[in-house]
Design an enzyme around this catalytic site. Structure first.
Site, PDB file in Angstrom:
ATOM      1  N   LEU A   1      -7.121  -4.944   7.274  1.00 32.48           N
ATOM      2  CA  LEU A   1      -6.831  -6.053   6.369  1.00 32.48           C
ATOM      3  C   LEU A   1      -7.331  -5.823   4.952  1.00 32.48           C
ATOM      4  CD1 LEU A   1      -7.390  -9.358   8.376  1.00 32.48           C
ATOM      5  CD2 LEU A   1      -5.305  -8.591   7.259  1.00 32.48           C
TER       6      LEU A   1
ATOM      7  N   HIS B   1       3.164   3.427  -8.939  1.00 36.50           N
ATOM      8  CA  HIS B   1       2.961   1.998  -9.213  1.00 36.50           C
ATOM      9  C   HIS B   1       4.196   1.396  -9.891  1.00 36.50           C
ATOM     10  CE1 HIS B   1      -1.064   2.211  -7.791  1.00 36.50           C
ATOM     11  NE2 HIS B   1      -1.511   2.974  -8.771  1.00 36.50           N
TER      12      HIS B   1
ATOM     13  N   ASN C   1     -10.567  -2.655  -6.506  1.00 33.76           N
ATOM     14  CA  ASN C   1      -9.713  -1.761  -7.302  1.00 33.76           C
ATOM     15  C   ASN C   1     -10.288  -1.432  -8.670  1.00 33.76           C
ATOM     16  OD1 ASN C   1      -6.567  -3.119  -6.026  1.00 33.76           O
ATOM     17  ND2 ASN C   1      -7.751  -1.347  -5.344  1.00 33.76           N
TER      18      ASN C   1
ATOM     19  N   ASP D   1       0.825  -1.203   0.000  1.00 36.60           N
ATOM     20  CA  ASP D   1       0.000   0.000   0.000  1.00 36.60           C
ATOM     21  C   ASP D   1       0.864   1.259   0.000  1.00 36.60           C
ATOM     22  OD1 ASP D   1      -2.371   1.403   0.020  1.00 36.60           O
ATOM     23  OD2 ASP D   1      -2.647   1.269   2.186  1.00 36.60           O
TER      24      ASP D   1
END
EC number: 2.5.1.-
Length: 238
Positions: free
Chosen positions: A186, A32, A63, A15
Site C-alpha cells: 500500500l 512521468h 517522494n 507506479d
C-alpha cells in the site's frame, strides 16, 4: 459493463513511470510525462463509467527524498496538467480536491491547485482527489490531533467522527484500490479508508495502464463477493 456494477470510489497507486522509461532507454522524467497522459485517459474513462470518486496517489511525503530535478519535473508536469485540463474538468463536471498538506509545496503549485479547486468547486458529477504531499500515517495522526483539540470525550470518538477528520472526510471509502507495476504493498496510502477495499495488482507499468485495463480491473472486482465480515451464505440469504 453496466452502470449498476461500477464502483463508487476507485483509488489508484500510479507506479512504474521510471521503470517504464528505463526499459525504453529514456529518462525517468519521460516516464512521468507518459504517466500524465495515462492519468488523463483514466480520469476521462472513470467519468464516462459513472465513477463518483477517483483518488490518484500523485506525490507522497516520502517522494521528497527523490533527486531534486525529478521532484521539480513532477511539480512542473502537475501544474501543466492542471492548467491544460481545467476547462475539461469543468465541462465534465469534475471537482478537484487535494488530500495532503499542500502548504509545504512550492508556491506556484499551490496557486494552481487552489485556482482549479476554486473553479471546479461547484462540479457535482465526479470528485478527483489528488493525494499530494500525502502520508496515510500522517493523516491518521492529524485526525487524532484534531479530535483531541476539540476536547471530545473518549466515548464520543467513533469510527464516524474519526473518519470525518481525515482528508477524505465526507467521501465514501474506496471500493477498489489498484496498484500498477507489480508491487504488492500500500505504500502508506489510504490506510484507514482501505480497511474493506478490494485490491487489484497488475504488472503493467502506469504509462501503459489504459482505459481498457481499468475496465478489466472493474470486471475483476465484479467477479468477487464482498462479505464485510459476513459469510457467503448470509449474503446469499439476504
Amino acid at each position: 459493463m453496466t452502470k449498476t456494477n461500477i464502483p463508487t470510489h476507485i483509488a489508484i497507486i500510479m507506479d512504474g513511470n521510471g521503470r517504464w522509461a528505463q526499459q525504453r532507454g529514456l529518462q525517468r522524467t519521460d516516464g512521468h510525462r507518459a504517466g500524465t497522459e495515462a492519468a488523463r485517459a483514466v480520469v476521462t474513462r472513470c467519468r464516462e463509467l459513472g465513477v463518483r470518486h477517483l483518488t490518484l496517489y500523485t506525490f507522497s511525503k516520502e517522494n521528497w527524498s527523490r533527486p531534486k530535478d525529478e521532484v521539480r519535473t513532477l511539480f512542473d508536469l502537475l501544474t501543466t496538467f492542471l492548467k491544460r485540463e481545467e476547462m475539461s474538468l469543468r465541462e465534465q463536471g469534475i471537482r478537484l480536491n487535494v488530500l495532503g498538506d499542500i502548504d509545504a509545496m512550492p508556491l506556484a503549485v499551490r496557486q494552481v491547485l487552489k485556482h482549479v479547486m476554486r473553479r471546479t468547486a461547484e462540479c457535482e458529477d465526479m470528485t478527483l482527489n489528488l493525494a499530494l504531499n500525502y502520508s496515510g500515517r500522517d493523516e491518521i495522526v492529524r485526525a487524532a490531533r484534531r479530535l483531541a483539540a476539540k476536547g471530545l470525550s473518549p466515548e464520543a470518538i467513533t469510527e464516524e467522527t474519526f473518519a470525518a477528520e481525515l482528508w477524505t472526510g465526507g467521501q465514501p471509502d474506496p471500493d477498489l484500490v489498484i496498484r500498477t507495476s507489480g508491487e504488492l504493498r500500500l505504500s502508506n496510502y489510504l490506510l484507514f479508508q482501505s480497511a474493506y477495499a478490494e485490491f487489484y495488482f497488475t504488472d503493467i507499468y502506469w504509462p501503459d495502464f489504459s482505459p481498457a485495463e481499468l475496465d478489466r480491473a472493474i470486471e475483476d472486482l465484479n467477479g468477487r463477493q464482498r462479505r464485510f465480515g459476513k459469510t457467503g451464505d448470509q449474503l446469499d440469504a439476504g
